[in-house]
Design a protein around this motif. Structure first.
Motif, PDB file in Angstrom:
ATOM      1  N   ALA A  72      32.172 -20.978 -84.838  1.00  0.00           N
ATOM      2  CA  ALA A  72      33.163 -21.277 -85.888  1.00  0.00           C
ATOM      3  C   ALA A  72      32.971 -22.700 -86.422  1.00  0.00           C
ATOM      4  N   ASP A  73      32.648 -23.641 -85.530  1.00  0.00           N
ATOM      5  CA  ASP A  73      32.364 -25.015 -85.970  1.00  0.00           C
ATOM      6  C   ASP A  73      31.126 -25.031 -86.862  1.00  0.00           C
ATOM      7  N   GLY A  74      30.137 -24.224 -86.493  1.00  0.00           N
ATOM      8  CA  GLY A  74      28.932 -24.138 -87.320  1.00  0.00           C
ATOM      9  C   GLY A  74      29.231 -23.600 -88.701  1.00  0.00           C
ATOM     10  N   ALA A  75      30.132 -22.621 -88.773  1.00  0.00           N
ATOM     11  CA  ALA A  75      30.533 -22.078 -90.074  1.00  0.00           C
ATOM     12  C   ALA A  75      31.224 -23.155 -90.912  1.00  0.00           C
ATOM     13  N   SER A  76      32.103 -23.920 -90.289  1.00  0.00           N
ATOM     14  CA  SER A  76      32.807 -24.991 -91.009  1.00  0.00           C
ATOM     15  C   SER A  76      31.819 -26.019 -91.554  1.00  0.00           C
ATOM     16  N   LYS A  77      30.821 -26.364 -90.735  1.00  0.00           N
ATOM     17  CA  LYS A  77      29.822 -27.338 -91.177  1.00  0.00           C
ATOM     18  C   LYS A  77      28.977 -26.803 -92.332  1.00  0.00           C
ATOM     19  N   ALA A  78      28.882 -25.465 -92.418  1.00  0.00           N
ATOM     20  CA  ALA A  78      28.121 -24.850 -93.518  1.00  0.00           C
ATOM     21  C   ALA A  78      28.942 -24.745 -94.797  1.00  0.00           C
ATOM     22  N   GLY A  79      30.217 -25.158 -94.735  1.00  0.00           N
ATOM     23  CA  GLY A  79      31.058 -25.151 -95.932  1.00  0.00           C
ATOM     24  C   GLY A  79      32.124 -24.087 -95.959  1.00  0.00           C
ATOM     25  N   VAL A  80      32.256 -23.320 -94.891  1.00  0.00           N
ATOM     26  CA  VAL A  80      33.293 -22.289 -94.810  1.00  0.00           C
ATOM     27  C   VAL A  80      34.641 -22.942 -94.509  1.00  0.00           C
ATOM     28  N   GLU A  81      35.684 -22.496 -95.191  1.00  0.00           N
ATOM     29  CA  GLU A  81      37.036 -22.951 -94.851  1.00  0.00           C
ATOM     30  C   GLU A  81      37.627 -21.987 -93.825  1.00  0.00           C
ATOM     31  N   VAL A  82      37.940 -22.493 -92.632  1.00  0.00           N
ATOM     32  CA  VAL A  82      38.488 -21.667 -91.555  1.00  0.00           C
ATOM     33  C   VAL A  82      39.926 -22.095 -91.310  1.00  0.00           C
ATOM     34  N   ARG A  83      40.843 -21.134 -91.405  1.00  0.00           N
ATOM     35  CA  ARG A  83      42.257 -21.420 -91.178  1.00  0.00           C
ATOM     36  C   ARG A  83      42.709 -20.712 -89.901  1.00  0.00           C
ATOM     37  N   PHE A  84      42.918 -21.518 -88.845  1.00  0.00           N
ATOM     38  CA  PHE A  84      43.384 -20.978 -87.573  1.00  0.00           C
ATOM     39  C   PHE A  84      44.904 -20.868 -87.573  1.00  0.00           C
ATOM     40  N   GLY A  85      45.414 -19.904 -86.804  1.00  0.00           N
ATOM     41  CA  GLY A  85      46.858 -19.703 -86.717  1.00  0.00           C
ATOM     42  C   GLY A  85      47.461 -19.039 -87.939  1.00  0.00           C
ATOM     43  N   HIS A  86      46.608 -18.448 -88.795  1.00  0.00           N
ATOM     44  CA  HIS A  86      47.070 -17.722 -89.976  1.00  0.00           C
ATOM     45  C   HIS A  86      46.816 -16.231 -89.768  1.00  0.00           C
ATOM     46  N   GLN A  87      47.714 -15.411 -90.266  1.00  0.00           N
ATOM     47  CA  GLN A  87      47.630 -13.968 -90.021  1.00  0.00           C
ATOM     48  C   GLN A  87      47.768 -13.178 -91.314  1.00  0.00           C
ATOM     49  N   VAL A  88      46.890 -12.200 -91.494  1.00  0.00           N
ATOM     50  CA  VAL A  88      46.989 -11.296 -92.648  1.00  0.00           C
ATOM     51  C   VAL A  88      48.125 -10.294 -92.384  1.00  0.00           C
ATOM     52  N   VAL A  89      49.082 -10.232 -93.299  1.00  0.00           N
ATOM     53  CA  VAL A  89      50.220  -9.334 -93.108  1.00  0.00           C
ATOM     54  C   VAL A  89      50.253  -8.212 -94.141  1.00  0.00           C
ATOM     55  N   GLU A  90      49.434  -8.325 -95.171  1.00  0.00           N
ATOM     56  CA  GLU A  90      49.394  -7.270 -96.186  1.00  0.00           C
ATOM     57  C   GLU A  90      48.045  -7.324 -96.900  1.00  0.00           C
ATOM     58  N   VAL A  91      47.495  -6.150 -97.179  1.00  0.00           N
ATOM     59  CA  VAL A  91      46.205  -6.061 -97.867  1.00  0.00           C
ATOM     60  C   VAL A  91      46.290  -5.006 -98.956  1.00  0.00           C
ATOM     61  N   ASN A  92      45.741  -5.327-100.121  1.00  0.00           N
ATOM     62  CA  ASN A  92      45.648  -4.358-101.212  1.00  0.00           C
ATOM     63  C   ASN A  92      44.211  -4.371-101.742  1.00  0.00           C
ATOM     64  N   VAL A  93      43.485  -3.276-101.478  1.00  0.00           N
ATOM     65  CA  VAL A  93      42.096  -3.192-101.954  1.00  0.00           C
ATOM     66  C   VAL A  93      41.976  -2.298-103.181  1.00  0.00           C
ATOM     67  N   GLU A  94      43.115  -1.873-103.753  1.00  0.00           N
ATOM     68  CA  GLU A  94      43.079  -1.007-104.936  1.00  0.00           C
ATOM     69  C   GLU A  94      42.615  -1.744-106.191  1.00  0.00           C
ATOM     70  N   PRO A  95      43.035  -3.005-106.396  1.00  0.00           N
ATOM     71  CA  PRO A  95      42.510  -3.726-107.569  1.00  0.00           C
ATOM     72  C   PRO A  95      41.010  -3.964-107.424  1.00  0.00           C
ATOM     73  N   GLU A  96      40.378  -4.358-108.501  1.00  0.00           N
ATOM     74  CA  GLU A  96      38.946  -4.651-108.442  1.00  0.00           C
ATOM     75  C   GLU A  96      38.666  -5.756-107.434  1.00  0.00           C
ATOM     76  N   GLN A  97      39.583  -6.727-107.357  1.00  0.00           N
ATOM     77  CA  GLN A  97      39.455  -7.813-106.386  1.00  0.00           C
ATOM     78  C   GLN A  97      40.574  -7.700-105.353  1.00  0.00           C
ATOM     79  N   PRO A  98      40.236  -7.576-104.068  1.00  0.00           N
ATOM     80  CA  PRO A  98      41.251  -7.423-103.022  1.00  0.00           C
ATOM     81  C   PRO A  98      42.258  -8.569-103.018  1.00  0.00           C
ATOM     82  N   GLU A  99      43.506  -8.224-102.688  1.00  0.00           N
ATOM     83  CA  GLU A  99      44.574  -9.214-102.600  1.00  0.00           C
ATOM     84  C   GLU A  99      45.173  -9.176-101.200  1.00  0.00           C
ATOM     85  N   LEU A 100      45.415 -10.353-100.627  1.00  0.00           N
ATOM     86  CA  LEU A 100      45.955 -10.457 -99.284  1.00  0.00           C
ATOM     87  C   LEU A 100      47.197 -11.322 -99.273  1.00  0.00           C
ATOM     88  N   THR A 101      48.162 -10.934 -98.460  1.00  0.00           N
ATOM     89  CA  THR A 101      49.308 -11.785 -98.155  1.00  0.00           C
ATOM     90  C   THR A 101      49.097 -12.310 -96.743  1.00  0.00           C
TER      91      THR A 101
END
Length: 411
Positions: free
Chosen positions: A117-146
């Motif tokens: 995970a540290d390697g991913a962050s160093k590569a430019g990935v934004e990693v948010r710990f302690g966050h949880q996906v509570v809703e997903v909608n993949v019906e639109p062309e671009q997925p939306e998450l709460t």
């Protein structure tokens, strides 16, 4: 409420999420990883296979693994040892049929996952710990998450593509009703880390040790040593084979000492940590992809821990999906089934053949066969080393048919 926009959102910062996000970030994409837990955190799946090193190298993460292996107590690994009713055998992964690395590590997952995970962050990935996906909608062309943050506040994210690397949490399969029963029966595992205090001269710390129960061939144990004198130990069996009224600690200790070789090796062990359980872990899904999402690693299909295939499959899924998502984001038509799901499942099905044969007893007969032919052993060693996608290996290309012939010969 305002939405944040990313090229790719990845659910889960474990090995498959870290590798996939790193591969995409290195291609110049804006990638967000949402991780429910905080790292480091305990996990099993500690005995890597050599094929993993190829996938980690593709993401540029293998050098960091080598650099930190000693300080993190990762144990050099060159094979797998097996024990059954007083009989011992082993496979040396450097003597394998397939090209590629023949050695790897046995890792403490808390440290290993944090390293990736540290390697991913160093590569430019934004990693948010302690966050949880509570809703997903993949019906639109671009997925939306709460998503819910650490303080319990909700926010919304939109992505051009969504990857589920949530492991056993299986976020998308649950939200999208993709789950289906595994072909494998329900099994339970009990496991912990001990200060092993193993002094036996015949014990090879460079190999995982898999032991078959002396009376029940479908019950087996793992013993995975680390370089600091500790080890991961566990037992796997069907639920009815364990005393439901006993504590996990009592169950694991009782079963360890039912196996004479483990009772000898671990007679002086210090059981300093709680015993964990994982129940009904085998899982499958109706499909690994949709028009704007894909499932990686255990979020898709998990077989069984017996040959440590889980992380290898997870990393292969990351290596396969990244170039396809790259093409998709560039506006090209991508057949995700043909170029991701189909090739991934080919290797999974190869592993599945050997896992099934282990529990049916045939693979145990092959492993402990006294007159193993060197070339055939090298081909089996390749699969045990994770090279389940090498179709030049006859036991990969036609795994079920050829393996049945091999079992008949050994029996």
């Amino acid at each position: 409420m305002n939405k944040e926009f990313f090229d790719v959102v990845v659910i889960g910062a474990g090995p498959s999420g870290a590798v996939a996000s790193t591969l995409l970030a290195k291609r110049g994409y804006k990638v967000l990883v949402i991780e429910k837990q905080y790292f480091p955190r305990f996990s099993i799946g500690e005995s890597l296979l050599p094929q993993c090193m190829t996938f980690l190298a593709q993401a540029g993460l293998v050098d960091s693994l080598h650099q930190h292996a000693d300080s993190l107590a990762f144990q050099y690994k060159d094979g797998a040892a097996f024990h059954k009713n007083g009989q011992d055998t082993f496979f040396d992964f450097t003597e394998k049929f397939s090209d590629g690395p023949g050695t790897t590590y046995q890792v403490k997952r808390a440290a290993f996952d944090e390293l990736l995970a540290d390697g991913a962050s160093k590569a430019g990935v934004e990693v948010r710990f302690g966050h949880q996906v509570v809703e997903v909608n993949v019906e639109p062309e671009q997925p939306e998450l709460t998503i819910t943050d650490e303080a319990g506040n909700n926010y919304h994210v939109k992505a051009k593509f969504l990857l589920d690397a949530s492991g056993f949490a299986r976020v998308l399969p649950k939200f999208l009703s993709l789950e289906k029963p595994s072909v494998f029966p329900v099994r339970h595992s009990y496991f912990t880390h001990v200060e092993d205090k193993i002094s036996a001269a015949d014990f090879d710390r460079n190999k995982i040790l898999i032991t078959v129960h002396p009376k029940h061939a479908d019950i087996w144990y793992w013993l995975i040593p680390f370089s600091d004198g500790t080890a991961s130990i566990g037992v796997v069996g069907r639920p009815e084979q364990f005393d439901a009224q006993a504590t996990p600690e009592v169950i694991l200790k009782d079963f360890i000492y039912q196996a004479p070789n483990l009772a000898r090796l671990l007679g002086e062990a210090n059981w300093a940590n709680p015993v964990n359980t994982l129940q009904g872990y085998s899982a499958d899904v109706t499909g690994l992809t949709g028009k704007n999402y894909a499932l990686l690693g255990n979020a898709g299909e998990f077989l069984d821990p017996v040959f440590s295939s889980g992380i290898t499959i997870a990393l292969c899924s990351s290596a396969l999906i990244a170039p396809q998502v790259d093409k998709y984001l560039q506006g090209e038509h991508v057949d995700f089934f043909e170029h991701f799901e189909k090739p991934l499942r080919a290797g999974v099905d190869c592993f599945k053949t050997f896992v099934s044969a282990w529990y049916e007893g045939g693979f145990q007969d092959v492993i402990f066969y006294q007159k193993q032919e060197k070339n055939v052993k090298s081909m089996i060693s390749s699969i045990l080393a994770g090279y389940a996608w090498d179709t030049a290996n006859p036991y990969v290309a036609q795994s079920e048919r050829r393996f049945k012939v091999l079992v008949d010969l050994c029996q």
